[in-house]
Enzyme design. Sequence first.
Site, mmCIF file in Angstrom:
data_model
loop_
_atom_site.group_PDB
_atom_site.id
_atom_site.type_symbol
_atom_site.label_atom_id
_atom_site.label_comp_id
_atom_site.label_asym_id
_atom_site.label_seq_id
_atom_site.Cartn_x
_atom_site.Cartn_y
_atom_site.Cartn_z
ATOM 1 N N ASP A 11 3.539 -1.480 -11.418
ATOM 2 C CA ASP A 11 2.744 -0.333 -10.974
ATOM 3 C C ASP A 11 3.094 -0.022 -9.507
ATOM 4 O O ASP A 11 3.418 -0.924 -8.735
ATOM 5 C CB ASP A 11 1.250 -0.673 -11.098
ATOM 6 C CG ASP A 11 0.328 0.513 -10.838
ATOM 7 O OD1 ASP A 11 -0.176 1.098 -11.813
ATOM 8 O OD2 ASP A 11 0.095 0.837 -9.646
ATOM 9 N N ASP A 58 3.267 5.006 -12.228
ATOM 10 C CA ASP A 58 3.019 5.874 -11.071
ATOM 11 C C ASP A 58 4.131 5.769 -10.026
ATOM 12 O O ASP A 58 4.030 6.358 -8.943
ATOM 13 C CB ASP A 58 1.632 5.630 -10.445
ATOM 14 C CG ASP A 58 1.196 4.183 -10.466
ATOM 15 O OD1 ASP A 58 2.030 3.302 -10.748
ATOM 16 O OD2 ASP A 58 0.011 3.927 -10.178
ATOM 17 N N HIS A 85 1.205 0.697 -7.124
ATOM 18 C CA HIS A 85 0.261 0.055 -6.200
ATOM 19 C C HIS A 85 0.280 -1.468 -6.367
ATOM 20 O O HIS A 85 0.412 -1.967 -7.484
ATOM 21 C CB HIS A 85 -1.158 0.573 -6.455
ATOM 22 C CG HIS A 85 -1.286 2.067 -6.378
ATOM 23 N ND1 HIS A 85 -1.239 2.868 -7.498
ATOM 24 C CD2 HIS A 85 -1.428 2.888 -5.313
ATOM 25 C CE1 HIS A 85 -1.361 4.143 -7.131
ATOM 26 N NE2 HIS A 85 -1.476 4.190 -5.807
ATOM 27 N N HIS A 138 -6.254 -3.920 -10.125
ATOM 28 C CA HIS A 138 -6.936 -3.967 -8.819
ATOM 29 C C HIS A 138 -8.227 -4.789 -8.855
ATOM 30 O O HIS A 138 -8.804 -5.063 -7.806
ATOM 31 C CB HIS A 138 -7.254 -2.554 -8.305
ATOM 32 C CG HIS A 138 -6.044 -1.749 -7.977
ATOM 33 N ND1 HIS A 138 -5.091 -2.174 -7.080
ATOM 34 C CD2 HIS A 138 -5.620 -0.538 -8.432
ATOM 35 C CE1 HIS A 138 -4.126 -1.260 -6.992
ATOM 36 N NE2 HIS A 138 -4.418 -0.262 -7.813
HETATM 37 C C1 SP5 Z 1 -4.412 1.470 -11.387
HETATM 38 C C2 SP5 Z 1 -3.990 2.344 -10.245
HETATM 39 O O1 SP5 Z 1 -2.892 2.863 -10.231
HETATM 40 N N1 SP5 Z 1 -4.901 2.565 -9.278
HETATM 41 C C3 SP5 Z 1 -4.576 3.355 -8.158
HETATM 42 C C4 SP5 Z 1 -5.774 3.624 -7.320
HETATM 43 C C5 SP5 Z 1 -5.449 4.519 -6.156
HETATM 44 N N2 SP5 Z 1 -6.633 5.164 -5.705
HETATM 45 C C6 SP5 Z 1 -6.682 5.648 -4.390
HETATM 46 C C7 SP5 Z 1 -5.576 6.570 -4.095
HETATM 47 C C8 SP5 Z 1 -5.692 7.276 -2.803
HETATM 48 C C9 SP5 Z 1 -4.323 7.820 -2.496
HETATM 49 N N3 SP5 Z 1 -4.321 8.940 -1.614
HETATM 50 C C10 SP5 Z 1 -4.017 10.194 -2.256
HETATM 51 C C11 SP5 Z 1 -2.828 10.858 -1.636
HETATM 52 C C12 SP5 Z 1 -2.622 12.206 -2.290
HETATM 53 N N4 SP5 Z 1 -1.457 12.843 -1.760
HETATM 54 ZN ZN ZN Z 2 -1.100 2.346 -9.484
#
Ligand code: SP5
Ligand code: ZN
Length: 341
Positions: A195, A284, A197, A159
């Site tokens: 990943d 993830d 994301h 990110h």
């Molecule tokens: C490296 C990596 O996988 N970073 C991911 C960062 C995500 N951070 C913010 C996540 C917010 C997601 N909302 C939570 C929902 C819970 N049910």
């Molecule tokens: Zn991620």
Amino acid sequence: MLTFYSDDHRLHHAQGEMVGGEFKPCFEMPARADHVLARVRERDIGEVLAPRDFGLTPIARIHTADYLDFLQKAWAGWAAQGNTADFLPGVFPARHLRAKRPNDLYGQYGFHSFDCFAPITAGTWQAVYSSAQVALSGQAEIAAGAHSAFALCRPPGHHASADVMGGYCYLNNVAIVAQACLDQGAARVAILDVDYHHGNGTQSIFYDRDDVFVANIHGSPSFEYPHFLGYADEAGAGRGEGFNLNLPLAAGSAWDIWGAALETACQRIAAYGPDVLLVSLGVDTYQNDPISSFKLDSPDYLRMGERIAALGKPTLFVMEGGYAVAEIGINAVNVLEGFQG
Ligand code: SP5
Ligand code: ZN
């Protein structure tokens, strides 16, 4: 295959993050790396080595001097103001504001962040520096002729862009490695980001370049973090046109959908003909991940590794996300075992 790992990751263990309006323990915690390391040893996939120190030079090929200066000095400045809790930003140069770097530390933090998910603690710089050295040590192993290696990086990196952190990421380990490959003579590098994301930092770093092909398979930004990059129509710009591939998927996607996207990504990578393949290995996508929606099961990660191996390229796996802490080791090492056959 060899695994590279540093205990320095432990120096970054932030207190919490905002989840559902409450400050909760960070999903990105030291136990993640512990579980992956334990599984590497349990399955005996190869030796575990400490990283070498390649210094700041390869990091500065990707990240700006201002950004690296902030990362290195932020904690000391924050502590000097009498603070003891984690440092977090709160104001960002979003639309309608001016993106001029201010002089004060708090303003600089907002200038260099896109969210509040990259806290700075006393040990953050040492941890992220060592994480990048872990990645570079894996790259050196590939450069020396190994067919594969595993960089057990923590904190993750995908990110982070040239001068903006976020999403638990500070230094973009996989981007630093891609540039190191090119600087050592590779003509083309492919990055496959699996990943959950979208790897917004990696995409942005190489968006206008044709020497790094970036493929991303991820939850669509129409509903998922990082929300503001990762759509299918982002194909690269200028010389980079056609060298960025986004495969955003619907919430709840399981292996049938995910595996088909992997097939598409792998065919494009094969057509690109890279000298080296770098895999941003987030797990993830797992069905029990606490912040994600995909439905991959542990055996699916064996298939993932098998398909990646079929590309036949020297391959460095670089650890990214994965928050189902008890299963992260099984899933990550399944990819490596699937790759090894
Ligand atoms: C490296 C990596 O996988 N970073 C991911 C960062 C995500 N951070 C913010 C996540 C917010 C997601 N909302 C939570 C929902 C819970 N049910
Ligand atoms: Zn991620």
